[in-house]
Design a protein around this motif. Structure first.
Motif, PDB file in Angstrom:
ATOM      1  N   VAL A   1     -35.202   6.151   6.039  1.00 53.32           N
ATOM      2  CA  VAL A   1     -34.267   7.277   6.013  1.00 53.32           C
ATOM      3  C   VAL A   1     -34.996   8.581   6.330  1.00 53.32           C
ATOM      4  O   VAL A   1     -34.425   9.504   6.926  1.00 53.32           O
ATOM      5  N   PHE A   2     -36.260   8.632   5.937  1.00 55.85           N
ATOM      6  CA  PHE A   2     -37.027   9.841   6.232  1.00 55.85           C
ATOM      7  C   PHE A   2     -37.189  10.033   7.732  1.00 55.85           C
ATOM      8  O   PHE A   2     -37.380  11.149   8.208  1.00 55.85           O
ATOM      9  N   TYR A   3     -37.060   8.935   8.480  1.00 54.98           N
ATOM     10  CA  TYR A   3     -37.163   9.019   9.950  1.00 54.98           C
ATOM     11  C   TYR A   3     -36.079   9.920  10.527  1.00 54.98           C
ATOM     12  O   TYR A   3     -36.373  10.904  11.227  1.00 54.98           O
ATOM     13  N   PRO A   4     -34.784   9.664  10.246  1.00 53.47           N
ATOM     14  CA  PRO A   4     -33.767  10.627  10.716  1.00 53.47           C
ATOM     15  C   PRO A   4     -33.830  11.944   9.968  1.00 53.47           C
ATOM     16  O   PRO A   4     -33.404  12.987  10.491  1.00 53.47           O
ATOM     17  N   LEU A   5     -34.341  11.902   8.720  1.00 56.28           N
ATOM     18  CA  LEU A   5     -34.476  13.165   7.981  1.00 56.28           C
ATOM     19  C   LEU A   5     -35.435  14.105   8.699  1.00 56.28           C
ATOM     20  O   LEU A   5     -35.259  15.327   8.660  1.00 56.28           O
ATOM     21  N   GLN A   6     -36.436  13.508   9.349  1.00 58.13           N
ATOM     22  CA  GLN A   6     -37.327  14.318  10.161  1.00 58.13           C
ATOM     23  C   GLN A   6     -36.556  15.030  11.265  1.00 58.13           C
ATOM     24  O   GLN A   6     -36.844  16.171  11.613  1.00 58.13           O
ATOM     25  N   GLY A   7     -35.593  14.305  11.827  1.00 57.22           N
ATOM     26  CA  GLY A   7     -34.751  14.922  12.855  1.00 57.22           C
ATOM     27  C   GLY A   7     -33.991  16.112  12.309  1.00 57.22           C
ATOM     28  O   GLY A   7     -33.848  17.137  12.975  1.00 57.22           O
ATOM     29  N   LEU A   8     -33.493  15.971  11.056  1.00 57.50           N
ATOM     30  CA  LEU A   8     -32.775  17.082  10.429  1.00 57.50           C
ATOM     31  C   LEU A   8     -33.709  18.267  10.221  1.00 57.50           C
ATOM     32  O   LEU A   8     -33.356  19.418  10.516  1.00 57.50           O
ATOM     33  N   PHE A   9     -34.903  17.972   9.690  1.00 56.35           N
ATOM     34  CA  PHE A   9     -35.878  19.038   9.511  1.00 56.35           C
ATOM     35  C   PHE A   9     -36.211  19.701  10.848  1.00 56.35           C
ATOM     36  O   PHE A   9     -36.343  20.920  10.935  1.00 56.35           O
ATOM     37  N   SER A  10     -36.339  18.871  11.881  1.00 52.60           N
ATOM     38  CA  SER A  10     -36.671  19.412  13.194  1.00 52.60           C
ATOM     39  C   SER A  10     -35.561  20.300  13.721  1.00 52.60           C
ATOM     40  O   SER A  10     -35.818  21.325  14.356  1.00 52.60           O
ATOM     41  N   LYS A  11     -34.304  19.909  13.446  1.00 51.47           N
ATOM     42  CA  LYS A  11     -33.192  20.751  13.874  1.00 51.47           C
ATOM     43  C   LYS A  11     -33.194  22.083  13.131  1.00 51.47           C
ATOM     44  O   LYS A  11     -32.907  23.136  13.712  1.00 51.47           O
ATOM     45  N   ILE A  12     -33.519  22.008  11.846  1.00 51.73           N
ATOM     46  CA  ILE A  12     -33.598  23.255  11.068  1.00 51.73           C
ATOM     47  C   ILE A  12     -34.701  24.148  11.632  1.00 51.73           C
ATOM     48  O   ILE A  12     -34.515  25.354  11.836  1.00 51.73           O
TER      49      ILE A  12
ATOM     50  N   ILE B   1     -43.724   8.566  11.934  1.00 51.80           N
ATOM     51  CA  ILE B   1     -43.197   9.753  11.251  1.00 51.80           C
ATOM     52  C   ILE B   1     -43.965  10.993  11.683  1.00 51.80           C
ATOM     53  O   ILE B   1     -43.400  12.085  11.766  1.00 51.80           O
ATOM     54  N   ILE B   2     -45.266  10.833  11.955  1.00 51.81           N
ATOM     55  CA  ILE B   2     -46.042  11.990  12.434  1.00 51.81           C
ATOM     56  C   ILE B   2     -45.556  12.413  13.819  1.00 51.81           C
ATOM     57  O   ILE B   2     -45.392  13.596  14.109  1.00 51.81           O
ATOM     58  N   ALA B   3     -45.336  11.432  14.684  1.00 54.29           N
ATOM     59  CA  ALA B   3     -44.934  11.739  16.057  1.00 54.29           C
ATOM     60  C   ALA B   3     -43.486  12.205  16.141  1.00 54.29           C
ATOM     61  O   ALA B   3     -43.134  12.997  17.020  1.00 54.29           O
TER      62      ALA B   3
ATOM     63  N   GLY C   1     -41.723  28.073   9.676  1.00 55.45           N
ATOM     64  CA  GLY C   1     -43.034  27.599   9.258  1.00 55.45           C
ATOM     65  C   GLY C   1     -42.986  26.824   7.961  1.00 55.45           C
ATOM     66  O   GLY C   1     -43.697  25.823   7.792  1.00 55.45           O
ATOM     67  N   PHE C   2     -42.145  27.253   7.022  1.00 50.46           N
ATOM     68  CA  PHE C   2     -42.027  26.548   5.742  1.00 50.46           C
ATOM     69  C   PHE C   2     -41.501  25.135   5.962  1.00 50.46           C
ATOM     70  O   PHE C   2     -42.088  24.154   5.477  1.00 50.46           O
ATOM     71  N   PHE C   3     -40.395  25.008   6.688  1.00 50.34           N
ATOM     72  CA  PHE C   3     -39.828  23.676   6.903  1.00 50.34           C
ATOM     73  C   PHE C   3     -40.747  22.810   7.767  1.00 50.34           C
ATOM     74  O   PHE C   3     -40.833  21.594   7.560  1.00 50.34           O
ATOM     75  N   GLN C   4     -41.431  23.426   8.693  1.00 50.00           N
ATOM     76  CA  GLN C   4     -42.354  22.665   9.522  1.00 50.00           C
ATOM     77  C   GLN C   4     -43.522  22.158   8.697  1.00 50.00           C
ATOM     78  O   GLN C   4     -43.967  21.009   8.854  1.00 50.00           O
ATOM     79  N   SER C   5     -44.025  22.991   7.791  1.00 48.44           N
ATOM     80  CA  SER C   5     -45.118  22.583   6.922  1.00 48.44           C
ATOM     81  C   SER C   5     -44.671  21.490   5.958  1.00 48.44           C
ATOM     82  O   SER C   5     -45.404  20.527   5.707  1.00 48.44           O
ATOM     83  N   VAL C   6     -43.456  21.645   5.411  1.00 48.10           N
ATOM     84  CA  VAL C   6     -42.920  20.610   4.525  1.00 48.10           C
ATOM     85  C   VAL C   6     -42.777  19.291   5.284  1.00 48.10           C
ATOM     86  O   VAL C   6     -43.129  18.213   4.786  1.00 48.10           O
ATOM     87  N   CYS C   7     -42.245  19.383   6.478  1.00 48.25           N
ATOM     88  CA  CYS C   7     -42.029  18.198   7.303  1.00 48.25           C
ATOM     89  C   CYS C   7     -43.341  17.460   7.542  1.00 48.25           C
ATOM     90  O   CYS C   7     -43.415  16.226   7.427  1.00 48.25           O
ATOM     91  N   HIS C   8     -44.389  18.194   7.860  1.00 46.06           N
ATOM     92  CA  HIS C   8     -45.669  17.549   8.118  1.00 46.06           C
ATOM     93  C   HIS C   8     -46.289  17.008   6.837  1.00 46.06           C
ATOM     94  O   HIS C   8     -46.859  15.902   6.819  1.00 46.06           O
ATOM     95  N   SER C   9     -46.209  17.755   5.762  1.00 46.48           N
ATOM     96  CA  SER C   9     -46.813  17.313   4.502  1.00 46.48           C
ATOM     97  C   SER C   9     -46.166  16.045   3.988  1.00 46.48           C
ATOM     98  O   SER C   9     -46.831  15.190   3.397  1.00 46.48           O
ATOM     99  N   LEU C  10     -44.855  15.931   4.201  1.00 49.65           N
ATOM    100  CA  LEU C  10     -44.153  14.737   3.714  1.00 49.65           C
ATOM    101  C   LEU C  10     -44.543  13.483   4.486  1.00 49.65           C
ATOM    102  O   LEU C  10     -44.354  12.369   3.991  1.00 49.65           O
ATOM    103  N   THR C  11     -45.085  13.629   5.682  1.00 54.97           N
ATOM    104  CA  THR C  11     -45.499  12.439   6.426  1.00 54.97           C
ATOM    105  C   THR C  11     -46.623  11.700   5.707  1.00 54.97           C
ATOM    106  O   THR C  11     -46.728  10.473   5.798  1.00 54.97           O
ATOM    107  N   THR C  12     -47.489  12.435   5.022  1.00 56.60           N
ATOM    108  CA  THR C  12     -48.527  11.776   4.225  1.00 56.60           C
ATOM    109  C   THR C  12     -48.034  11.397   2.849  1.00 56.60           C
ATOM    110  O   THR C  12     -48.591  10.500   2.215  1.00 56.60           O
TER     111      THR C  12
END
Length: 1560
Positions: free
Chosen positions: A295-306, A414-416, A363-374
């Protein structure tokens, strides 16, 4: 129906060329074949190399070069061994740009653009313009390689999944066995290594394909945009900034998308496989954990849209900021002179503050998005195992760590994914913008020929219209203006109202760049015009009447609404505002054509450029700055005219080419160029200089877009209509406008013969007027002091012999002159006395010696002393007050010449030797003055003059600093301090350590929990009591579960806090650096802007700042996170297997050596990448600015070829930069495989001695190191390269020189200062830059309050330099300037400049509204603004607009004619109401009638002002109180016009004689 993007310029038929039509590529220009590949620039290439032919030689050289990428074998390709020589040279410190490989033909811009353009054309044909999809076009353009790369990624990740899901589980189950099977264990370890090799190999080749595919897509996109741009009919409101943004940012987005998208596309099938396997491995509980992971896979898409949404909002503001910054830099001279720095700084600061807010959110959402990948793999594991145990199911170490390994294996997806989705979203945002550009109308040349073969041009019942333009951007440089350009006003009635203000700041990036349905505005009506071949057609009319639009319509740049146009011949075009490029003066003239010396010399001669070339350090090889910043307005116009003459076309379109030159230069150009060199050519001559019209074969008068009168001068005068009234008005203003020689004049207009060569073959031959040659043979007579004598001068430049028959030879008035015994040309002064019946002629012949240091002769004046006695007598008869002024000046000069210790000037700066008498000084000055009298004046408002920058140095633009130091302590400290200081940085770093520590602790706690097992709990099974093997029987189960769960909560909380603080910190750093560099740049002296290209400065505020805003934080975040994760991982592995410590030391040593070897190369390539961007950025800017000229001369092909070379160079470096990372990655990955294999081997060899859970922990972290270690090292190298942008910005902050303080409290003058306007100059000396000679050499004079002073002199005499000194744009070297008794050198610049006003020659308007342009600071009310407009006769025009004062002004004010712009600038000065006003030929582009009214306004509105008028047309200053004459930086005369004209020996009389005007 929009036009397609077919490149018509490449498909000109031979028949077209034979028939003399005007194809885009002219048959007589230089053509060269388009090769398949591009190349690098040679070592330390001089900027002054040939503009177009350099591209030809470079591209031909490529055929002998090879690209190793295309020739490497499979192993070299997989290991990138072909790049090793680059790293070796870099490591040795000898890597230069020429050492790089040539761009592969497969990656070249032309090849890829041709294919993309072909696909776009097919899409248009199939679906039509409205339904055509760029996304579909790009899919077919990229599908093959992207899908193949996707397959490679799938194989790589699938092999990793096999290793993690199967082999790790089998290896851990082997550890749980009681008996050891060494052979089985070794096989498992070997298979793990093999799977890792497959992973590294296929993933590496996938990256290789992605990088090259991305480079091709970027090159094709940028090239497609450029091809379309250069074919556009008009820009239709598009700004240069938007075109550059499309090429730079949208092209890069395409590259970023293709870098990660193929990897992300491999994710969904692998996610499905992982889901089924984990359910099989763990059971139903895996649905929760793996489900969260998936589910985090499409959630990444949501974060990316934000993120994309916030980035989109920030990009809108970024575009607005960069446009405004471009406008500030472009108009910096006017901004400084009006002291508007604070106002523009506030505007920039407000935009940046809003931009920073959106960037922080992104930047906040982008940082959150990347941090959640780990974090997601850990969260999934915690949820799965906790739920599994809560349901009462047991779990083993093999199951748990196999599950973790599987999740880590597919974590790369998820990183890509966020990276690819982000780039994909931004790419789809760009598609509508690119599509709207591609659907814009192209230039379609008129192909029909007149039915009458004697006609060159025929317009029958034609009506033309302009597109209405929107204010969309800020110019990067002033574009060629036209008198009534797109959207121009037509008689004050049809000025376009585009509505709204600056819509560019409001336009969403998803919106098209232009509104295709926007209304057009008809400008020319019912035009019926037949122009005979060889005819000189004069075009006149008031401002906004449609004169310039008529020329533009002939060039096909307007929309033909009705009628028929037929053309027979090729075009040359001279725009009203000259098109000058940042190349040498010669290349500006040639514009890509082959050099032909005879033709070139003729063009230089007839355009009065010979004297200018003589004083340039490198002659015609002198570099001209952007927009011609280092030459005067007149010089720019003459270079543009010389280009037209050299092109040797059939039809010449001249748009008021004489407005920027002095009257005597205009005479020469009209006589020698238009009537001479262009004899037999068809000429459409637009002019406000009405004195030339009677020499035209035919004249048309335009009004409100119509031709209202048509005929010869005599016919129109006999008609007595508007033309007759116009001429009468002109006669009333000028005592005599007759420019022909000897028509009842007391003044013989021959000039001093300066000995310039008439031709290469006869160096002693000079040009002389026929009448002058007749007179010059008469004997020398004594000269008395009568007032009826006039001085006549014979010069190389000024030719005014009338030509009654244009068919005569242009050289018919050339002849040999008298020569001395040594056969050298001699200067002579002819002073003639006119009497009723008889005339006496006197001729004084002087040896050709130098008269001062700038004259290229000897330094002896003794030989001419006796021969100058008559002139001395005439000099002695000067009026007493003038004599006093000159005496004071000479005394000051004499004093200063001996004051070496005080002034520290070299001998070259002195005027003459000590032996020279004052009389000789005057003679020397006068002869030198007359010798070069014909050069036109400079322009204070329009650009830095030739005396400022290029008299003594041919090289103008400074080389860009390389920025190759990378990360230094100074750079890091600058960034840290801008981010908030060391304490804030340490706090953020601690947050990173805590968040990563929580993640590692969770895995460690799981191992500890599994090793605890049941806690030795006994259970009874079938009446048998045994120790349980299930962890669910452990009495402390809830404690283990609680701690395990809380580790996830703690990690999540810290990550959220860390991301918030990190986004704030990084944006604070970039904003503070932006604020500092903006202030440093804006407060830099003008010399910085003169020697630094606009694109280079803008690069700091666009690309470099974007790196700080987005790229650098995005790089720092994973680098710090991964570095800590690697540290904890290695500690874990060595804790489990201490024996590995020795191996780790060896591996780290290899890592260190590889990184040391690698980082030099990546830094050098990043430097080359930075430097390779600026040329094609600047080329795009030059192209857009020069579009009408490029179209007129048919130079599209040459410009496109040059762009291909520059873009291929940039693409090649970009691809190599990204492939350097793969070079390191493949080596690091294989080293890490050794670590993984060693860990697996130790697990097998230590069977039974290490618990399975502990072994699983070690294996999971060892496997994790495979991808993360090389990625982190690459991030370190990339971080080093990215910090180049910080270094480049920091370089400006630390190294730019600054102007004097804006305000000095201790010397701040009162608010009422200046109350009188008295200007006192004492011994003023000034040089423009260090080590340059003086340009003002000891000036001393006083201007009384409210006095009107005209300032005249040749180019280089110091007129504009005096204005520069008054504004302190350049600080004086010695002396003082006092205004009302206050030394301006002791007060702040704001206090000085805010009290002065200037009306420049080149009008400057800002994007915005009418009101904003008149009053940017909002100091005046509407009533005052309207009153100023009324006084400048613009009230009717502005009131006719829909929004009146709020009506928009597009870039460079191009919805107004040049004349209207000048009137608006005059209204701006009226509002300012300063006590001191400088007029720099402010009415040059205004028609005679309006000029008369404006001059009256100046006399009335500025009655209480001290006015300094820098004059080009001497008749505009005849009503001045006094005339100040300068020569070579010295004052030679300063008196009333009547006294100067009454003295025939005065310089001013000589000037009036030279220009042919007679003051009666």
């Amino acid at each position: 129906m929009p036009s397609t993007t077919t490149d018509h310029s490449n498909h000109d038929s031979p028949m077209q060329e034979r028939q003399g039509t005007r194809p885009n590529g002219q048959q007589d220009d230089a053509h060269f074949d388009e090769p398949k590949v591009a190349t690098k620039e040679p070592l330390k290439t001089r900027r002054l190399q040939k503009f177009f032919r350099k591209a030809q030689t470079k591209r031909h050289r490529l055929h002998s070069d090879s690209c190793p990428m295309d020739q490497a074998n499979i192993l070299s390709t997989l290991w990138f061994s072909w790049m090793t020589p680059v790293f070796y040279k870099s490591w040795k410190g000898t890597l230069e740009k020429e050492d790089l490989f040539s761009c592969s033909p497969y990656d070249s811009a032309k090849n890829n653009c041709d294919r993309l353009e072909h696909l776009w054309q097919k899409e248009l044909e199939r679906r039509g313009p409205e339904k055509a999809s760029l996304a579909r076009v790009y899919f077919w353009f990229l599908a093959k390689r992207s899908l193949l790369s996707c397959l490679f990624s799938f194989i790589a990740i699938f092999s990793n999944c096999i290793s993690s899901a199967v082999l790790v589980r089998l290896l851990l189950e082997y550890c749980q066995q009681e008996t050891a099977d060494l052979g089985y264990g070794l096989k498992l370890a070997g298979l793990m290594v093999l799977c890792q090799v497959v992973l590294v190999t296929f993933m590496g080749y996938g990256w290789y394909m992605n990088i090259r595919t991305g480079g091709r897509a970027r090159a094709a996109t940028v090239c497609l945009i450029y091809h379309k741009t250069i074919r556009l009919r008009t820009m239709k409101g598009l700004s240069i900034g938007e075109i550059v943004n499309l090429c730079a940012n949208d092209g890069q987005r395409m590259f970023d998308m293709l870098l990660y998208l193929p990897h992300a596309l491999a994710g969904p099938p692998l996610a499905a496989v992982a889901l089924f396997y984990t359910v099989y491995l763990i059971g139903p509980a895996a649905l929760l954990g793996t489900g969260v992971f998936i589910v985090f896979y499409p959630l990444q898409g949501l974060f990316s849209k934000i993120v994309a949404h916030y980035r989109q909002r920030s990009i809108e503001l970024t575009d607005h900021r960069v446009r405004l910054m471009s406008e500030i830099i472009n108009c910096i001279k006017l901004i400084k002179m009006y002291a508007w720095e604070d106002s523009f700084e506030a505007s920039i600061g407000d935009i940046r503050h809003k931009e920073q807010g959106w960037l922080e959110k992104a930047g906040f959402f982008q940082s959150v998005c990347h941090s959640l990948t780990t974090f997601v793999p850990i969260l999934s594991t915690i949820l799965t195992l906790t739920l599994h145990t809560l349901l009462g199911y047991n779990i083993t170490a093999a199951q748990a760590f196999s599950y973790i390994a599987v999740l880590n294996a597919i974590r790369f997806m998820i990183i890509a994914t966020p990276l690819s989705i982000k780039a994909l979203t931004e790419t789809f945002v760009a598609f509508p913008r690119i599509k709207s550009l591609l659907l814009m109308d192209e230039l379609e040349e008129f192909q029909d020929k007149p039915e009458d073969p004697k006609l060159a041009l025929s317009l029958k019942g034609t009506t033309f219209a302009w597109d209405k333009e929107e204010p969309t951007g800020t110019p990067d440089a002033p574009k060629e203006g036209t008198e009534d350009p797109p959207g121009g006003s037509q008689g004050g009635q049809e000025t376009v109202n585009t509505g709204g203000g600056d819509r560019a700041s409001k336009r969403r990036e998803t919106e098209p760049l232009v509104d295709r349905e926007a209304a057009i505005m008809e400008t020319l009506f019912d035009i019926n015009l037949d122009v005979q071949k060889g005819q000189l057609l004069g075009i006149c009319g008031s401002i906004g009447s449609g004169k310039s639009s008529l020329l533009q319509s002939v060039l096909s740049r307007m929309i033909l609404m009705d009628g028929r146009v037929a053309v027979d011949g090729s075009f040359a075009y001279v725009s009203q505002q000259a098109c000058i490029m940042n190349v040498t003066l010669r290349e500006n003239v040639l514009m890509g054509a082959e050099f032909q010396k005879g033709l070139y010399d003729r063009a230089v001669r007839v355009c009065a450029l010979r004297d200018d070339l003589d004083v340039l350090a490198d002659g015609d090889e002198t570099e001209i700055g952007e927009q011609g910043i280092n030459i005067s307005g007149g010089q720019k116009q003459r270079v543009s005219l010389a280009r037209a003459v050299y092109s040797d076309k059939d039809i010449y379109l001249l748009d008021d080419p004489l407005s920027a030159v002095d009257a005597h230069v205009g005479k020469h150009i009209f006589s020698q160029c238009i009537e001479g060199a262009l004899n037999g050519k068809t000429i459409l001559f637009v002019t406000h200089q009405l004195q030339y019209l009677k020499r035209c074969d035919r004249i048309i008068l335009m009004k409100d877009g119509r031709i209202v009168e048509d005929g010869t001068h005599r016919e129109l005068m006999d008609n007595g209509n508007e033309y007759c009234n116009l001429i009468k008005t002109f006669h009333n203003e000028d005592t005599d406008e007759d420019i022909e020689e000897g028509s009842g004049s007391d003044v013989s207009s021959s000039m001093v013969n300066v000995g310039d060569t008439g031709s290469e073959e006869n160096p002693d031959a000079t040009r002389a007027d026929t009448e002058e040659l007749t007179d010059s043979g008469k004997p020398l007579q004594d000269i008395d002091n009568q007032g009826n004598r006039d001085i006549s001068i014979d010069a190389d430049i000024v030719e005014s012999t009338p030509q009654a028959d244009r068919s005569s030879s242009p050289n018919s008035n050339h002849d040999d002159v008298e020569k001395t015994g040594d056969d050298t040309s001699i200067p002579r002064i002819v002073i003639s006395e006119s009497d009723d019946a008889n005339q006496s002629f006197a001729e004084t012949e002087l040896d050709n010696h130098p008269l001062e240091v700038n004259v290229d002769k000897t330094d002896d004046l003794e030989d001419i002393e006796d021969d100058t006695k008559h002139l001395n007598e005439a000099t002695a008869s000067f009026p007493s007050d003038h004599e006093d002024a000159v005496a004071k000046e000479e005394t000051a000069n004499a004093d200063s010449d001996y004051d070496d210790e005080e002034t520290e000037f070299s001998e070259d700066d002195k005027f003459v030797s000590a032996e020279t008498t004052p009389v000789k000084n005057k003679l020397a000055l006068r002869l030198d003055f007359l010798r070069v009298l014909s050069a036109d004046s400079g322009s204070l408002g329009g650009g830095v003059e030739s005396e400022e920058t290029i008299f003594y140095s041919g090289k103008l633009m400074e080389e860009e600093e390389s920025g190759d130091r990378g990360i230094t302590m100074g750079t890091i400290n600058s960034y840290v301090q801008s981010a908030g200081g060391l304490l804030v940085t340490v706090a953020v770093f601690v947050c990173y350590a805590v968040s990563v520590g929580f993640a590692v602790f969770a895995n460690w706690w799981l191992s500890y929990w599994l090793n605890a097992g049941s806690g030795n709990t006994t259970i009874t099974v079938d009446n048998v009591t045994t120790i349980s093997e299930s962890i669910t029987d452990n009495p402390r189960l809830h404690v283990y579960q609680l701690v395990y769960g809380l580790s996830a909560v703690g990690s999540l909380a810290v990550i959220a806090f860390r991301c918030f603080v990190y986004a704030k910190m990084t944006l604070r750093a970039s904003s503070n650096l932006h604020k500092k560099v903006f202030k440093k740049v804006v407060l830099s002296p003008m010399s910085f802007f003169d020697t630094t290209p606009l694109g280079r400065i803008l690069n700091r505020f666009s690309k470099d700042l974007d790196e700080l805003d987005v790229t650098l934080p995005f790089t720092i975040n994973p680098f710090v996170n991964n570095s800590l994760l690697i540290l904890f991982s290695l500690l874990t592995v060595t804790f489990v297997f201490p024996h590995l410590l020795i191996g780790l030391v060896i591996i780290f040593l290899i890592f260190f050596l590889l990184n040391f070897f690698f980082r030099h190369g990546v830094r050098e390539l990043k430097k080359f990448d930075n430097l390779a961007r600026s040329p094609w950025f600047s080329h795009i800017t030059t192209t857009v600015q020069s579009l009408p000229t490029i179209h007129a001369y048919g130079k599209q092909r040459e410009f496109i070829q040059r762009f291909h070379v520059q873009l291929d160079d940039s693409t090649n470096v970009l691809i190599l930069f990204y492939l350097t990372n793969r070079w390191l990655a493949i080596r690091f990955d294989f080293i890490t495989i050794l670590l993984t294999g060693a860990t697996a081997l130790l697990v097998v060899l230590t069977h039974g001695s290490i618990p399975a859970a502990t072994a699983g922990l070690a294996i999971s972290y060892a496997n994790q190191l495979i991808g993360i270690s090389q990625y982190t090292v690459r991030l370190a190298a990339e971080l080093n390269a990215r910090f180049t942008s910080v270094e480049r910005i920091n370089y400006y902050i630390e190294n730019l020189q600054q102007e004097a303080p804006r305000t000095i409290k201790s010397t701040k003058p009162p608010s009422s200062w200046p109350s009188e306007g008295r200007i006192t100059v004492r011994n003023l000396k000034m040089r423009y830059r260090q080590n340059l000679p003086l340009v003002l050499r000891g000036l001393s004079f006083e201007i009384r309050p409210r006095e009107k002073v005209g300032i005249v002199g040749r180019t280089g005499s110091g007129k504009s330099s005096l204005g520069v000194a008054l504004y302190r744009l350049v600080e004086k070297a010695y002396g003082s300037i006092m205004i009302d008794g206050t030394d301006i050198g002791q007060i702040g610049l704001y206090d000085l400049r805010s009290k002065l006003s200037i009306i420049p020659q080149d009008p400057v308007l800002f994007i915005g509204t009418i009101r904003y342009n008149l009053d940017p600071t909002g100091q005046f009310n509407d009533e005052e603004v309207w009153k100023a407009l009324e006084k400048t006769y613009m009230k009717e025009t502005i009131s006719g607009l829909d929004q009146q004062l709020e009506a928009p002004v597009v870039e460079n004010g191009e919805n107004f004619s040049v004349g209207e712009r000048q009137l608006l600038c005059m209204a701006r000065a009226l509002l300012r109401n300063s006590k001191i006003l400088i007029l720099d030929e402010a009415t040059a582009a205004i028609d005679t009638e309006t000029d008369s009214l404006v001059q009256q306004t100046i006399r009335q509105a500025f009655t209480d002002c001290t006015i300094l008028t820098i004059a080009h047309r001497l008749n505009t200053i005849l009503d001045s109180d006094r005339i100040l004459v300068l020569s070579d930086g010295r004052l030679v005369e300063f008196d009333t016009p009547s006294k100067l004209l009454a003295n025939p020996a005065s310089y001013f009389s000589a000037m009036m004689a030279a220009m042919g005007d007679q003051t009666k």
